[in-house]
Write a protein that holds these residues in place. Structure first.
Motif, PDB file in Angstrom:
ATOM      1  N   THR A  84       0.841  -1.183   0.000  1.00 27.87           N
ATOM      2  CA  THR A  84       0.000   0.000   0.000  1.00 27.87           C
ATOM      3  C   THR A  84       0.886   1.247   0.000  1.00 27.87           C
ATOM      4  O   THR A  84       2.070   1.183   0.336  1.00 27.87           O
ATOM      5  N   GLU A  85       0.308   2.388  -0.372  1.00 23.54           N
ATOM      6  CA  GLU A  85       1.088   3.624  -0.425  1.00 23.54           C
ATOM      7  C   GLU A  85       1.717   3.961   0.920  1.00 23.54           C
ATOM      8  O   GLU A  85       2.849   4.436   0.999  1.00 23.54           O
ATOM      9  N   HIS A  86       0.954   3.739   1.987  1.00 20.09           N
ATOM     10  CA  HIS A  86       1.409   4.071   3.327  1.00 20.09           C
ATOM     11  C   HIS A  86       1.404   2.807   4.192  1.00 20.09           C
ATOM     12  O   HIS A  86       0.563   1.926   4.023  1.00 20.09           O
ATOM     13  N   PRO A  87       2.333   2.716   5.155  1.00 28.13           N
ATOM     14  CA  PRO A  87       2.305   1.576   6.079  1.00 28.13           C
ATOM     15  C   PRO A  87       1.051   1.611   6.946  1.00 28.13           C
ATOM     16  O   PRO A  87       0.363   2.637   7.052  1.00 28.13           O
ATOM     17  N   LEU A  88       0.760   0.476   7.575  1.00 35.00           N
ATOM     18  CA  LEU A  88      -0.305   0.420   8.569  1.00 35.00           C
ATOM     19  C   LEU A  88       0.026   1.391   9.696  1.00 35.00           C
ATOM     20  O   LEU A  88       1.147   1.430  10.201  1.00 35.00           O
ATOM     21  N   LYS A  89      -0.973   2.187  10.133  1.00 37.69           N
ATOM     22  CA  LYS A  89      -0.766   3.168  11.201  1.00 37.69           C
ATOM     23  C   LYS A  89      -1.383   2.632  12.486  1.00 37.69           C
ATOM     24  O   LYS A  89      -2.579   2.331  12.527  1.00 37.69           O
ATOM     25  N   ALA A 110      -4.432   2.175   6.125  1.00 35.56           N
ATOM     26  CA  ALA A 110      -5.248   1.529   7.157  1.00 35.56           C
ATOM     27  C   ALA A 110      -4.780   1.948   8.550  1.00 35.56           C
ATOM     28  O   ALA A 110      -3.609   2.262   8.757  1.00 35.56           O
ATOM     29  N   LYS A 111      -5.723   1.960   9.510  1.00 37.45           N
ATOM     30  CA  LYS A 111      -5.415   2.351  10.885  1.00 37.45           C
ATOM     31  C   LYS A 111      -5.866   1.269  11.852  1.00 37.45           C
ATOM     32  O   LYS A 111      -6.924   0.667  11.674  1.00 37.45           O
ATOM     33  N   LEU A 112      -5.036   1.058  12.875  1.00 38.06           N
ATOM     34  CA  LEU A 112      -5.326   0.058  13.890  1.00 38.06           C
ATOM     35  C   LEU A 112      -5.080   0.687  15.254  1.00 38.06           C
ATOM     36  O   LEU A 112      -4.033   1.296  15.478  1.00 38.06           O
ATOM     37  N   VAL A 113      -6.041   0.529  16.170  1.00 35.69           N
ATOM     38  CA  VAL A 113      -5.891   1.008  17.533  1.00 35.69           C
ATOM     39  C   VAL A 113      -5.831  -0.203  18.450  1.00 35.69           C
ATOM     40  O   VAL A 113      -6.712  -1.071  18.409  1.00 35.69           O
ATOM     41  N   LEU A 114      -4.779  -0.298  19.261  1.00 35.46           N
ATOM     42  CA  LEU A 114      -4.631  -1.366  20.244  1.00 35.46           C
ATOM     43  C   LEU A 114      -4.810  -0.763  21.623  1.00 35.46           C
ATOM     44  O   LEU A 114      -4.180   0.250  21.957  1.00 35.46           O
TER      45      LEU A 114
END
Length: 386
Positions: A84-89, A110-114
């Protein structure tokens, strides 16, 4: 049937800018700008080479970053590699909420909240479809954070802060490399945030367990320090390993001189201690051939000894290469060699951030270093690196 092995945990790189007295950016003070334009470009290159970028909730609230790859050519190169253009955030959120108005949610990728399990319902309600929210148990467990990212295909994680998040991974002993950009001034403010604030837990990198300096670089008026935070287990390096590495160093001295490539020697040794093949950079008049490639090219790929062999290389096997279809790290992996011994890591000269060690470890290989011989191997390349 053998049980399925869990994916390897990501290689963890911490990138931070700090003052001489150890303070990091304080977004509440607009006068405090630690990085130089050259350092910002370094960070952008690291982002482009990462599978995911991780920050803490405090950094999100204070800085409101987008965490994007800014350079269009780097984004295009990622897409060309099937990424993807940008890494996973990735954001680590404690028991407090995160505003749905943060710029991160409107940025690309894409965004991920832990977050701890108790905070998950509130975060899902406030963020909606802006980000995936996943629980990490009752509290933050950095090992579980890495496992969650590995399950999503993350092999290389860049941690950008802040200090509490950096301390979380450092005290857990889960950091592989640290890149510190040191700005030429003192902050002097006792309440200013620090690079690794105390957490009550001990740091594995104590005075008696020193990190390995991988290299230094000047970026404008900033000095970049690169450290390997997790050293190879010295007890696994044998006297035979030292002897074979000296053979590889001798081979590196046979390399035809070059101003655009390293002089490297490589030896492949069977489990019974007999030599299988050897090679050196630019061997046979081919100015593009690498040492590991030369040695591997002299062996039948079906040779059963390769599975239990060790390859010795005076420099970290390359992970990116323009002159050949496959870099040396991939050639070693394809040959099935499961033990790699190197003398020194590749500095950021021709490649911004070589990932040969990470690629080999992700493939299940054991990678060991011989720091006692690093300077001897570097000396062969003194015309390139000081």
């Amino acid at each position: 049937m053998s049980p399925e092995l869990p994916p390897a945990r990501p290689f963890v790189l911490i990138s931070a800018a700090m003052s001489v007295d150890g303070h990091i950016d304080d977004a509440t003070d607009e006068r405090l700008m630690l990085s130089s334009p050259e350092d910002f470009d370094r960070v952008d290159a690291l982002r482009a080479e990462s599978d995911a970028i991780l920050v803490g909730a405090g950094t999100l609230r204070a800085d409101d970053p987008r965490l994007e790859v800014r350079d269009a050519a780097r984004r295009e190169a990622r897409v060309a590699r099937g990424l993807t253009e940008h890494p996973l955030k990735v954001a680590l959120a404690g028991h407090g909420g995160l505003s749905s108005e943060l710029r991160l949610w409107r940025s690309g990728g894409a965004k991920l909240v832990l977050a701890p399990d108790g905070a998950v319902p509130g975060l899902r309600a406030s963020l909606g479809s802006a980000a995936e929210v996943v629980g990490t148990g009752a509290e933050f467990d950095p090992a579980r954070v890495l496992d969650a990212l590995a399950a999503r295909g993350v092999r290389r994680l860049m941690v950008e802060g802040g200090g509490a998040v950096q301390s979380l991974f450092l005290t857990a002993g889960l950091v592989d490399e640290i890149q510190l950009a040191v700005a030429p001034f003192f902050v002097g403010e006792g309440s200013a945030p620090r690079f690794a604030p105390p957490t009550g837990a001990a740091f594995p990198q104590s005075a008696t367990q020193r990190m390995t300096l991988l290299g230094t670089e000047t970026l404008g008026d900033i000095v970049l320090l690169r450290y390997a935070a997790r050293r190879s287990d010295a007890s696994l390096v044998t006297q035979a390993d030292v002897g074979w590495m000296r053979v590889a160093i001798d081979l590196s001295r046979q390399c035809p001189p070059s101003e655009t490539a390293y002089s490297v020697g490589a030896v492949i040794v069977a489990a019974d201690g007999t030599e299988i093949a050897r090679g050196f950079s630019r061997e046979g008049g081919d100015d593009k051939v690498h040492a590991e490639e030369s040695a591997l090219g002299k062996i039948d790929p079906a040779d059963p000894r390769l599975r239990t062999a060790t390859i010795y290389s005076t420099l970290e096997p390359c992970s990116v290469r323009a002159s050949r279809p496959s870099p040396c790290a991939e050639l070693i992996r394809a040959a099935g060699i499961g033990r790699v011994v190197l003398a020194w890591r590749e500095p950021a000269l021709f490649v911004a951030d070589c990932q040969g060690v990470e690629l080999l470890e992700a493939a299940g290989a054991t990678v060991l270093e011989t720091p006692a011989l690093a300077e001897e191997a570097r000396a062969v390349n003194a015309h390139l690196v000081s």
